[in-house]
Scaffold this motif. Structure first.
Motif, PDB file in Angstrom:
ATOM      1  N   ALA A 145       0.836  -1.205   0.000  1.00  0.00           N
ATOM      2  CA  ALA A 145       0.000   0.000   0.000  1.00  0.00           C
ATOM      3  C   ALA A 145       0.869   1.252   0.000  1.00  0.00           C
ATOM      4  CB  ALA A 145      -0.925  -0.004   1.210  1.00  0.00           C
ATOM      5  N   ALA A 146       1.929   1.237   0.802  1.00  0.00           N
ATOM      6  CA  ALA A 146       2.811   2.404   0.868  1.00  0.00           C
ATOM      7  C   ALA A 146       3.515   2.640  -0.465  1.00  0.00           C
ATOM      8  CB  ALA A 146       3.841   2.214   1.981  1.00  0.00           C
ATOM      9  N   ALA A 147       4.020   1.560  -1.076  1.00  0.00           N
ATOM     10  CA  ALA A 147       4.703   1.702  -2.363  1.00  0.00           C
ATOM     11  C   ALA A 147       3.752   2.231  -3.435  1.00  0.00           C
ATOM     12  CB  ALA A 147       5.297   0.358  -2.791  1.00  0.00           C
ATOM     13  N   GLU A 148       2.531   1.701  -3.460  1.00  0.00           N
ATOM     14  CA  GLU A 148       1.551   2.125  -4.461  1.00  0.00           C
ATOM     15  C   GLU A 148       1.189   3.598  -4.295  1.00  0.00           C
ATOM     16  OE1 GLU A 148      -1.032   2.503  -7.501  1.00  0.00           O
ATOM     17  OE2 GLU A 148       0.393   0.877  -7.145  1.00  0.00           O
ATOM     18  N   PRO A 174      -2.088   1.879   6.558  1.00  0.00           N
ATOM     19  CA  PRO A 174      -1.680   0.565   7.065  1.00  0.00           C
ATOM     20  C   PRO A 174      -0.275   0.519   7.658  1.00  0.00           C
ATOM     21  CG  PRO A 174      -2.829   0.298   4.980  1.00  0.00           C
ATOM     22  CD  PRO A 174      -2.617   1.773   5.176  1.00  0.00           C
ATOM     23  N   VAL A 175       0.588   1.505   7.355  1.00  0.00           N
ATOM     24  CA  VAL A 175       1.944   1.472   7.913  1.00  0.00           C
ATOM     25  C   VAL A 175       2.032   2.184   9.255  1.00  0.00           C
ATOM     26  CG1 VAL A 175       2.927   1.447   5.589  1.00  0.00           C
ATOM     27  CG2 VAL A 175       2.786   3.607   6.822  1.00  0.00           C
ATOM     28  N   ALA A 176       0.975   2.849   9.676  1.00  0.00           N
ATOM     29  CA  ALA A 176       0.998   3.583  10.946  1.00  0.00           C
ATOM     30  C   ALA A 176       1.332   2.639  12.096  1.00  0.00           C
ATOM     31  CB  ALA A 176      -0.346   4.257  11.191  1.00  0.00           C
ATOM     32  N   ASN A 177       2.177   3.111  13.013  1.00  0.00           N
ATOM     33  CA  ASN A 177       2.587   2.362  14.211  1.00  0.00           C
ATOM     34  C   ASN A 177       3.418   1.121  13.896  1.00  0.00           C
ATOM     35  OD1 ASN A 177       1.074   4.172  15.883  1.00  0.00           O
ATOM     36  ND2 ASN A 177      -0.788   3.027  15.364  1.00  0.00           N
ATOM     37  N   VAL A 188       8.615  -4.633  -0.422  1.00  0.00           N
ATOM     38  CA  VAL A 188       8.021  -4.529  -1.751  1.00  0.00           C
ATOM     39  C   VAL A 188       8.898  -3.596  -2.581  1.00  0.00           C
ATOM     40  CG1 VAL A 188       6.051  -3.660  -3.063  1.00  0.00           C
ATOM     41  CG2 VAL A 188       5.673  -5.003  -1.000  1.00  0.00           C
ATOM     42  N   GLU A 189       9.217  -4.010  -3.798  1.00  0.00           N
ATOM     43  CA  GLU A 189      10.063  -3.213  -4.692  1.00  0.00           C
ATOM     44  C   GLU A 189       9.275  -2.752  -5.909  1.00  0.00           C
ATOM     45  OE1 GLU A 189      13.564  -5.316  -5.786  1.00  0.00           O
ATOM     46  OE2 GLU A 189      14.399  -5.338  -3.754  1.00  0.00           O
ATOM     47  N   ARG A 190       9.571  -1.539  -6.345  1.00  0.00           N
ATOM     48  CA  ARG A 190       8.970  -0.995  -7.574  1.00  0.00           C
ATOM     49  C   ARG A 190      10.067  -0.296  -8.371  1.00  0.00           C
ATOM     50  NH1 ARG A 190       3.246  -0.133  -7.038  1.00  0.00           N
ATOM     51  NH2 ARG A 190       3.351   0.764  -9.132  1.00  0.00           N
ATOM     52  N   VAL A 191      10.137  -0.574  -9.661  1.00  0.00           N
ATOM     53  CA  VAL A 191      11.053   0.152 -10.543  1.00  0.00           C
ATOM     54  C   VAL A 191      10.339   1.423 -10.998  1.00  0.00           C
ATOM     55  CG1 VAL A 191      12.348   0.099 -12.699  1.00  0.00           C
ATOM     56  CG2 VAL A 191      12.195  -1.954 -11.284  1.00  0.00           C
ATOM     57  N   THR A 236      15.158   2.033  -8.157  1.00  0.00           N
ATOM     58  CA  THR A 236      14.299   1.045  -7.506  1.00  0.00           C
ATOM     59  C   THR A 236      13.827   1.588  -6.165  1.00  0.00           C
ATOM     60  OG1 THR A 236      15.458  -0.805  -8.560  1.00  0.00           O
ATOM     61  CG2 THR A 236      14.125  -1.309  -6.617  1.00  0.00           C
ATOM     62  N   LEU A 237      12.517   1.597  -5.975  1.00  0.00           N
ATOM     63  CA  LEU A 237      11.914   1.998  -4.709  1.00  0.00           C
ATOM     64  C   LEU A 237      11.698   0.739  -3.879  1.00  0.00           C
ATOM     65  CD1 LEU A 237      10.424   4.213  -2.953  1.00  0.00           C
ATOM     66  CD2 LEU A 237       8.337   3.467  -4.131  1.00  0.00           C
ATOM     67  N   ARG A 238      12.170   0.733  -2.626  1.00  0.00           N
ATOM     68  CA  ARG A 238      12.007  -0.411  -1.725  1.00  0.00           C
ATOM     69  C   ARG A 238      11.330   0.057  -0.440  1.00  0.00           C
ATOM     70  NH1 ARG A 238      17.063  -0.994  -4.014  1.00  0.00           N
ATOM     71  NH2 ARG A 238      17.411  -2.939  -5.171  1.00  0.00           N
ATOM     72  N   VAL A 239      10.208  -0.554  -0.126  1.00  0.00           N
ATOM     73  CA  VAL A 239       9.488  -0.246   1.102  1.00  0.00           C
ATOM     74  C   VAL A 239       9.474  -1.501   1.972  1.00  0.00           C
ATOM     75  CG1 VAL A 239       7.334   0.530   2.141  1.00  0.00           C
ATOM     76  CG2 VAL A 239       8.041   1.445  -0.087  1.00  0.00           C
ATOM     77  N   THR A 240      10.036  -1.391   3.182  1.00  0.00           N
ATOM     78  CA  THR A 240      10.066  -2.506   4.118  1.00  0.00           C
ATOM     79  C   THR A 240       9.208  -2.168   5.317  1.00  0.00           C
ATOM     80  OG1 THR A 240      12.317  -3.126   3.460  1.00  0.00           O
ATOM     81  CG2 THR A 240      11.537  -3.951   5.588  1.00  0.00           C
ATOM     82  N   VAL A 241       8.320  -3.088   5.683  1.00  0.00           N
ATOM     83  CA  VAL A 241       7.448  -2.915   6.859  1.00  0.00           C
ATOM     84  C   VAL A 241       7.640  -4.112   7.776  1.00  0.00           C
ATOM     85  CG1 VAL A 241       5.076  -2.729   7.702  1.00  0.00           C
ATOM     86  CG2 VAL A 241       5.751  -1.543   5.605  1.00  0.00           C
TER      87      VAL A 241
END
Length: 219
Positions: A50-53, A87-90, A114-117, A212-217
């Motif tokens: 969700a954060a990456a999108e 959804p990433v809160a807390n 999640v990775e996004r180019v 490349t965008l990388r979001v780790t939760v």
């Protein structure tokens, strides 16, 4: 001899039962840990997705779909991300773009990534002052999607075209500041009609590069 053999068999059975109980207990512990991890990861993956999108589509962070605004994401805060993707809160979270960490909260050492180019766009400002007259043309830098034209009070220019499209017109002469938004997908040439004028042209072309965008939760 028979009694001794029976005692030995009983001892072997007891050892086997003990080993079976221990293995079963260990299997239950491992399975329980795996289930707990499996229950947790989908939530983390959904939050990271969700954060990456939202980062690659929201007006606050993207020039257009999958094209990030460099200046906007460089100043990204945890509160900004929570607002974009609740959804990433807390949760512990890390956002990386290329080799740079844009945002880190908590200790996201595990979790889901999640990775996004994407393309990363950086605006540059170019300004020039030109004397123009009827029939004169000025070609803008490639990928310019916004240009500001400032005409002096003595302007005799009545019409400005971007390629073949009329974008400004005043029979009494164009004076003051005007913002024109040409297509970013083609090189734009401004043409002038009317008398003469001194015009300041301030263009803001976009320079893009792939990353490349990388979001780790985690958590």
């Amino acid at each position: 001899m028979t009694a001794a053999r029976a005692q030995a068999n009983l001892l072997s059975l007891a050892v086997a039962l003990t080993a079976l109980v221990s293995a079963t207990a260990l299997g239950l512990v491992v399975a329980d840990g795996a289930l707990a991890s499996a229950d947790r990861e989908p939530g983390e993956r959904r939050a990271a997705g969700a954060a990456a999108e939202r980062l690659v589509s929201a007006e606050a962070t993207a020039v257009r779909q999958n094209v990030l605004d460099q200046s906007a994401v460089t100043g990204l805060s945890a509160a900004d991300l929570d607002s974009l993707a609740p959804p990433v809160a807390n949760r512990s979270v890390r956002v990386r773009l290329g080799g740079e960490t844009l945002l880190r909260r908590g200790d996201p050492t595990g979790g889901a990534t999640v990775e996004r180019v994407v393309l990363v766009a950086e605006r540059t400002t170019r300004s020039r002052s030109e004397a123009v007259g009827d029939g004169d043309q000025l070609t803008l830098p490639r990928r310019t999607d916004r240009v500001k034209l400032t005409f002096g009070s003595e302007s005799g220019i009545e019409t400005v075209r971007a390629n073949d499209r009329v974008v400004l017109h005043d029979p009494g002469g164009l004076t003051g500041q005007f913002v024109v938004e040409p297509s970013r997908y083609e090189t734009t040439t401004l043409s002038f009609a009317g008398g003469t004028a001194r015009v300041v042209v301030e263009s803001t072309p976009l320079r893009t590069e792939k990353a490349t965008l990388r979001v780790t939760v985690d958590g």
